[in-house]
Design a protein around this motif. Structure first.
Motif, PDB file in Angstrom:
ATOM      1  N   ALA A 184       0.617  -1.139   0.427  1.00 53.56           N
ATOM      2  CA  ALA A 184      -0.078   0.008   0.347  1.00 53.56           C
ATOM      3  C   ALA A 184       0.651   0.928   0.273  1.00 53.56           C
ATOM      4  O   ALA A 184       1.741   1.086   0.210  1.00 53.56           O
ATOM      5  N   SER A 185       0.992   2.272  -0.641  1.00 54.98           N
ATOM      6  CA  SER A 185       0.945   3.080  -0.427  1.00 54.98           C
ATOM      7  C   SER A 185       0.686   4.139   0.219  1.00 54.98           C
ATOM      8  O   SER A 185       1.818   5.102   0.665  1.00 54.98           O
ATOM      9  N   LEU A 186      -0.266   4.581   1.025  1.00 52.26           N
ATOM     10  CA  LEU A 186      -1.221   5.513   1.376  1.00 52.26           C
ATOM     11  C   LEU A 186      -0.340   5.205   2.822  1.00 52.26           C
ATOM     12  O   LEU A 186      -1.300   3.828   3.650  1.00 52.26           O
ATOM     13  N   PRO A 187      -0.449   5.561   3.809  1.00 48.88           N
ATOM     14  CA  PRO A 187      -0.660   5.738   5.651  1.00 48.88           C
ATOM     15  C   PRO A 187      -1.907   5.441   5.750  1.00 48.88           C
ATOM     16  O   PRO A 187      -1.838   3.799   6.918  1.00 48.88           O
ATOM     17  N   SER A 188      -2.667   5.882   5.955  1.00 43.12           N
ATOM     18  CA  SER A 188      -4.132   4.814   5.729  1.00 43.12           C
ATOM     19  C   SER A 188      -4.265   3.691   5.577  1.00 43.12           C
ATOM     20  O   SER A 188      -4.568   3.239   6.686  1.00 43.12           O
ATOM     21  N   GLU A 189      -4.078   3.461   4.289  1.00 43.26           N
ATOM     22  CA  GLU A 189      -4.274   2.143   3.786  1.00 43.26           C
ATOM     23  C   GLU A 189      -3.376   1.497   4.550  1.00 43.26           C
ATOM     24  O   GLU A 189      -3.809  -0.369   4.894  1.00 43.26           O
ATOM     25  N   LYS A 190      -2.383   1.602   5.415  1.00 45.64           N
ATOM     26  CA  LYS A 190      -1.035   0.567   5.710  1.00 45.64           C
ATOM     27  C   LYS A 190      -2.221   0.036   7.360  1.00 45.64           C
ATOM     28  O   LYS A 190      -2.028  -0.795   7.480  1.00 45.64           O
ATOM     29  N   HIS A 191      -2.387   0.859   7.543  1.00 46.41           N
ATOM     30  CA  HIS A 191      -2.906   1.241   8.880  1.00 46.41           C
ATOM     31  C   HIS A 191      -4.498   0.732   8.681  1.00 46.41           C
ATOM     32  O   HIS A 191      -4.104  -0.633   9.811  1.00 46.41           O
ATOM     33  N   ARG A 192      -5.143   0.535   7.685  1.00 47.89           N
ATOM     34  CA  ARG A 192      -6.070   0.105   7.635  1.00 47.89           C
ATOM     35  C   ARG A 192      -6.183  -1.680   6.872  1.00 47.89           C
ATOM     36  O   ARG A 192      -7.314  -2.358   7.815  1.00 47.89           O
ATOM     37  N   VAL A 193      -5.327  -1.963   7.176  1.00 48.98           N
ATOM     38  CA  VAL A 193      -4.879  -3.212   6.255  1.00 48.98           C
ATOM     39  C   VAL A 193      -4.606  -4.155   6.877  1.00 48.98           C
ATOM     40  O   VAL A 193      -4.966  -5.193   7.696  1.00 48.98           O
ATOM     41  N   ILE A 194      -3.288  -3.291   8.664  1.00 50.84           N
ATOM     42  CA  ILE A 194      -3.005  -4.339   9.143  1.00 50.84           C
ATOM     43  C   ILE A 194      -4.112  -4.551   9.990  1.00 50.84           C
ATOM     44  O   ILE A 194      -4.735  -5.598  10.952  1.00 50.84           O
ATOM     45  N   ALA A 195      -5.003  -3.357  10.452  1.00 50.18           N
ATOM     46  CA  ALA A 195      -6.581  -3.513  11.206  1.00 50.18           C
ATOM     47  C   ALA A 195      -7.435  -4.919  10.830  1.00 50.18           C
ATOM     48  O   ALA A 195      -7.366  -5.702  11.848  1.00 50.18           O
ATOM     49  N   LEU A 196      -8.001  -4.602   9.675  1.00 55.10           N
ATOM     50  CA  LEU A 196      -8.289  -5.760   9.306  1.00 55.10           C
ATOM     51  C   LEU A 196      -8.032  -7.535   9.451  1.00 55.10           C
ATOM     52  O   LEU A 196      -8.743  -7.383   9.954  1.00 55.10           O
ATOM     53  N   PHE A 197      -6.437  -7.025   8.598  1.00 55.05           N
ATOM     54  CA  PHE A 197      -6.489  -9.047   8.794  1.00 55.05           C
ATOM     55  C   PHE A 197      -5.404  -9.252   9.735  1.00 55.05           C
ATOM     56  O   PHE A 197      -6.374 -10.952   9.711  1.00 55.05           O
ATOM     57  N   TYR A 198      -5.300  -8.144  10.702  1.00 59.74           N
ATOM     58  CA  TYR A 198      -5.151  -8.913  12.158  1.00 59.74           C
ATOM     59  C   TYR A 198      -5.460  -9.328  12.842  1.00 59.74           C
ATOM     60  O   TYR A 198      -5.693  -9.881  13.636  1.00 59.74           O
ATOM     61  N   LEU A 199      -6.803  -8.171  12.627  1.00 57.73           N
ATOM     62  CA  LEU A 199      -8.279  -8.924  13.942  1.00 57.73           C
ATOM     63  C   LEU A 199      -9.281  -9.949  13.595  1.00 57.73           C
ATOM     64  O   LEU A 199      -9.294 -10.388  14.420  1.00 57.73           O
ATOM     65  N   LEU A 200      -9.229 -10.087  11.803  1.00 57.58           N
ATOM     66  CA  LEU A 200      -9.029 -11.196  11.677  1.00 57.58           C
ATOM     67  C   LEU A 200      -9.337 -12.770  12.137  1.00 57.58           C
ATOM     68  O   LEU A 200      -9.894 -13.424  12.561  1.00 57.58           O
ATOM     69  N   ALA A 201      -7.912 -12.071  11.960  1.00 60.73           N
ATOM     70  CA  ALA A 201      -6.657 -13.600  11.922  1.00 60.73           C
ATOM     71  C   ALA A 201      -6.822 -14.063  13.831  1.00 60.73           C
ATOM     72  O   ALA A 201      -7.104 -15.094  14.614  1.00 60.73           O
ATOM     73  N   LEU A 202      -6.656 -13.021  14.569  1.00 62.53           N
ATOM     74  CA  LEU A 202      -6.511 -12.854  16.040  1.00 62.53           C
ATOM     75  C   LEU A 202      -8.509 -13.296  16.603  1.00 62.53           C
ATOM     76  O   LEU A 202      -8.449 -14.285  17.384  1.00 62.53           O
ATOM     77  N   VAL A 203      -9.298 -13.565  15.737  1.00 57.81           N
ATOM     78  CA  VAL A 203     -10.508 -13.852  16.327  1.00 57.81           C
ATOM     79  C   VAL A 203     -10.715 -15.318  15.311  1.00 57.81           C
ATOM     80  O   VAL A 203     -11.101 -15.649  16.939  1.00 57.81           O
ATOM     81  N   THR A 204      -9.699 -15.497  14.638  1.00 63.77           N
ATOM     82  CA  THR A 204      -9.750 -16.712  14.604  1.00 63.77           C
ATOM     83  C   THR A 204      -9.340 -17.490  15.494  1.00 63.77           C
ATOM     84  O   THR A 204      -9.597 -18.695  15.585  1.00 63.77           O
ATOM     85  N   VAL A 205      -8.186 -17.217  15.437  1.00 60.44           N
ATOM     86  CA  VAL A 205      -7.379 -16.928  16.896  1.00 60.44           C
ATOM     87  C   VAL A 205      -8.352 -17.821  18.745  1.00 60.44           C
ATOM     88  O   VAL A 205      -7.807 -19.236  19.117  1.00 60.44           O
TER      89      VAL A 205
END
Length: 148
Positions: free
Chosen positions: A111-132
């Motif tokens: 991702a090129s935009l800082p907001s996109e980088k933060h959004r992707v991490i928040a989304l994917f890591y949260l989905l992973a945490l819920v799965t765990v």
């Protein structure tokens, strides 16, 4: 202490490091996203360490998998709920969670935009945490000192 018991304790204890790093990465990503903060080298390192810890936990878990008395390679595994959980379900859910973390980390790097980088991490890591969390709750074992 035999090898199975050692890796069981190691895997059980190391989960706290993984959970703290992943949770911290999620919280920092959400705070940075909402606060419109730049994506810093500190963000990158936290996200990377969270991913590395998850991959390390997977490797420890794979060693444990092959040492475990729950893993039966002969027939009947699917009929025994406890054996099925440890042989199939736990492993599948944890690998899925690590895939989510890895995809999230990779997408954030691209991702090129800082907001996109933060959004992707928040989304994917949260989905992973819920799965765990769901996988651990399904194990019918105490989680963080709590039973269900």
């Amino acid at each position: 202490m035999n090898a199975y018991k050692f890796f069981l304790e190691f895997h059980s204890g190391f989960r706290y490091i993984v959970m703290v790093l992943v949770l911290l990465a999620i919280l920092v990503a959400f705070a940075s996203l909402l606060g419109k903060k730049p994506y810093t080298n500190g963000n990158r390192k936290l996200n990377l360490f969270a991913m590395i810890s998850a991959h390390t936990q997977l490797l420890i878990g794979l060693v444990l998998y092959f040492l475990s008395p729950f893993v039966k390679f002969e027939g009947g595994v699917m009929r025994d709920p406890n054996a099925r959980y440890w042989t199939v379900e736990h492993l599948a859910m944890m690998i899925f969670a690590i895939v989510l973390i890895t995809i999230g980390h990779s997408k954030s790097k691209k991702a090129s935009l800082p907001s996109e980088k933060h959004r992707v991490i928040a989304l994917f890591y949260l989905l992973a945490l819920v799965t765990v969390v769901v996988a651990i709750i399904q194990s019918h074992r105490p989680f963080f000192g709590m039973s269900h």
